[in-house]
Design a protein around this motif. Structure first.
Motif, PDB file in Angstrom:
ATOM      1  N   GLU A 225      55.920 -17.830  36.619  1.00 32.92           N
ATOM      2  CA  GLU A 225      55.783 -18.069  38.043  1.00 32.92           C
ATOM      3  C   GLU A 225      54.563 -18.941  38.288  1.00 32.92           C
ATOM      4  OE1 GLU A 225      55.650 -14.449  40.171  1.00 32.92           O
ATOM      5  OE2 GLU A 225      57.700 -13.858  39.671  1.00 32.92           O
ATOM      6  N   HIS A 226      54.731 -19.960  39.063  1.00 33.10           N
ATOM      7  CA  HIS A 226      53.627 -20.851  39.425  1.00 33.10           C
ATOM      8  C   HIS A 226      53.320 -20.625  40.900  1.00 33.10           C
ATOM      9  CE1 HIS A 226      53.882 -23.022  35.601  1.00 33.10           C
ATOM     10  NE2 HIS A 226      55.202 -22.966  35.753  1.00 33.10           N
ATOM     11  N   GLY A 288      43.552 -25.556  31.123  1.00 32.53           N
ATOM     12  CA  GLY A 288      43.760 -26.387  32.297  1.00 32.53           C
ATOM     13  C   GLY A 288      43.011 -25.838  33.481  1.00 32.53           C
ATOM     14  N   ASN A 289      43.754 -25.483  34.521  1.00 29.43           N
ATOM     15  CA  ASN A 289      43.114 -24.929  35.708  1.00 29.43           C
ATOM     16  C   ASN A 289      43.333 -23.425  35.827  1.00 29.43           C
ATOM     17  OD1 ASN A 289      45.808 -25.133  36.150  1.00 29.43           O
ATOM     18  ND2 ASN A 289      45.670 -25.822  38.278  1.00 29.43           N
ATOM     19  N   VAL A 290      43.520 -22.752  34.672  1.00 33.36           N
ATOM     20  CA  VAL A 290      43.632 -21.304  34.637  1.00 33.36           C
ATOM     21  C   VAL A 290      42.279 -20.732  34.228  1.00 33.36           C
ATOM     22  CG1 VAL A 290      44.798 -19.327  33.630  1.00 33.36           C
ATOM     23  CG2 VAL A 290      46.075 -21.424  34.092  1.00 33.36           C
ATOM     24  N   HIS A 307      43.312 -16.145  37.049  1.00 34.65           N
ATOM     25  CA  HIS A 307      43.885 -16.805  38.194  1.00 34.65           C
ATOM     26  C   HIS A 307      44.024 -18.276  37.911  1.00 34.65           C
ATOM     27  CE1 HIS A 307      45.305 -16.335  42.219  1.00 34.65           C
ATOM     28  NE2 HIS A 307      44.785 -15.126  42.289  1.00 34.65           N
ATOM     29  N   LYS A 308      44.986 -18.901  38.615  1.00 32.65           N
ATOM     30  CA  LYS A 308      45.225 -20.324  38.483  1.00 32.65           C
ATOM     31  C   LYS A 308      44.793 -21.008  39.762  1.00 32.65           C
ATOM     32  CE  LYS A 308      48.796 -23.674  37.304  1.00 32.65           C
ATOM     33  NZ  LYS A 308      50.212 -23.847  36.906  1.00 32.65           N
TER      34      LYS A 308
END
Length: 309
Positions: A225-226, A288-290, A307-308
């Motif tokens: 899930e994004h 990445g952005n996690v 969290h992302k």
């Protein structure tokens, strides 16, 4: 889609029946004889047309003087073979509560047989196939076997197909003894039926192998899930079983900073609030952005979350 299309308009339905079922003539009581003849054609030829049979029951509902219990029983028997589709319940919903028909030359069999037919349906719906055959072969249903299903071509084979659909969706291997109780067959008859299903029978082990299909294969499924978060979002974290942290974080240039919030812990219904200067937070970029962030209180309670941004 193909099954739905066949249910709405079976290939065996004639143009005359199509016009009766699809138009306003389905409510014309003078057409009930045509639809009843079509039902008996279904019984003799192993065909099935649920909408045409429902039209008969609707005419009986509007015109009680046309009611024929033998026709109703045959409709319900044909609907049993359509399980797991809801045809049987659709038919039952059109049967009004009515006293036994005293104008018949013979006693009305429906009040006695309807509960038994509903029991048969419940057993099929619950996939209790062994119990279904026990009830079907019992003395209580001798009237149905001798007066109705004996004239319904392929009735028992159609019930076996209901069991076969459930077996194919559940098993990859099943013993012949167990399968025999599901389809009420044994010995050479069972082996011939298994071969007809294109399943494999191992006579040395007495096990039937069922080819893989989308229903009987266990596959692990990874669901990703994004979640897109706004620039500011609330974060709630738990500390043990009694502490709650509610902080608003701001995502800025690849790192998190808190902009508002407070700590709150609960001890025996007494709430203690911690100002932000009594906590600290560590942020670590994972991928990445996690990000993974850990929040500490001075009493060394800690929570970690990912969290992302």
């Amino acid at each position: 889609m193909a099954a739905t299309a066949a249910w709405l308009s079976p290939p065996s339905r004639t143009e005359l029946i199509e016009n009766l079922v699809s138009g306003v003539d389905r409510y014309n009581p003078s057409n009930v004889g045509i639809l009843e003849d079509y039902l008996y054609h279904q019984i003799r030829s192993e065909e099935y047309d649920c909408l045409a049979n429902l039209a008969i029951l609707k005419l009986y509902q509007f015109n009680p003087d046309l009611f024929n219990p033998d026709v109703v029983i045959n409709i319900l028997l044909k609907a049993l073979t359509a399980e797991p589709f809801p045809d049987f319940n659709l038919c039952i919903s059109l049967l009004d509560d009515r006293p036994p028909n005293s104008t018949l030359d013979e006693p009305d069999p429906l009040p006695t047989l309807l509960p038994l037919l509903m029991n048969l349906y419940n057993l099929l719906h619950q996939c209790r196939f062994s119990a279904f055959w026990v009830l079907y072969r019992s003395d209580d249903l001798e009237v149905i076997r001798e007066n109705y299903t004996v004239e319904c071509a392929g009735f028992e084979d159609a019930i076996r197909e209901v069991a076969a659909r459930s077996v194919k969706a559940t098993f990859t291997r099943i013993s012949t003894e167990r399968l025999g109780t599901y389809v009420d067959l044994s010995g050479p008859e069972l082996e011939a039926w298994v071969a007809k299903q294109r399943w494999t029978f191992d006579s040395s082990t007495g096990v039937v192998s069922i080819p893989p299909n989308p229903d009987n294969q266990i596959e692990s499924v990874v669901i990703q899930e994004h979640i897109k978060l706004p620039r500011e979002f609330p974060f709630a974290a738990t500390f043990g079983s009694r502490s709650i942290c509610l902080v608003v974080f701001r995502a800025q240039q690849g790192h998190f900073t808190y902009c508002a919030g407070q700590m709150m812990t609960c001890h025996d219904n007494i709430r203690v609030h911690y100002p932000l200067n009594m906590m600290s937070m560590d942020v670590m970029q994972l991928d990445g952005n996690v990000y993974s962030y850990s929040i500490y209180l001075r009493d060394k309670s800690k929570t970690s979350e990912q969290h992302k941004a």
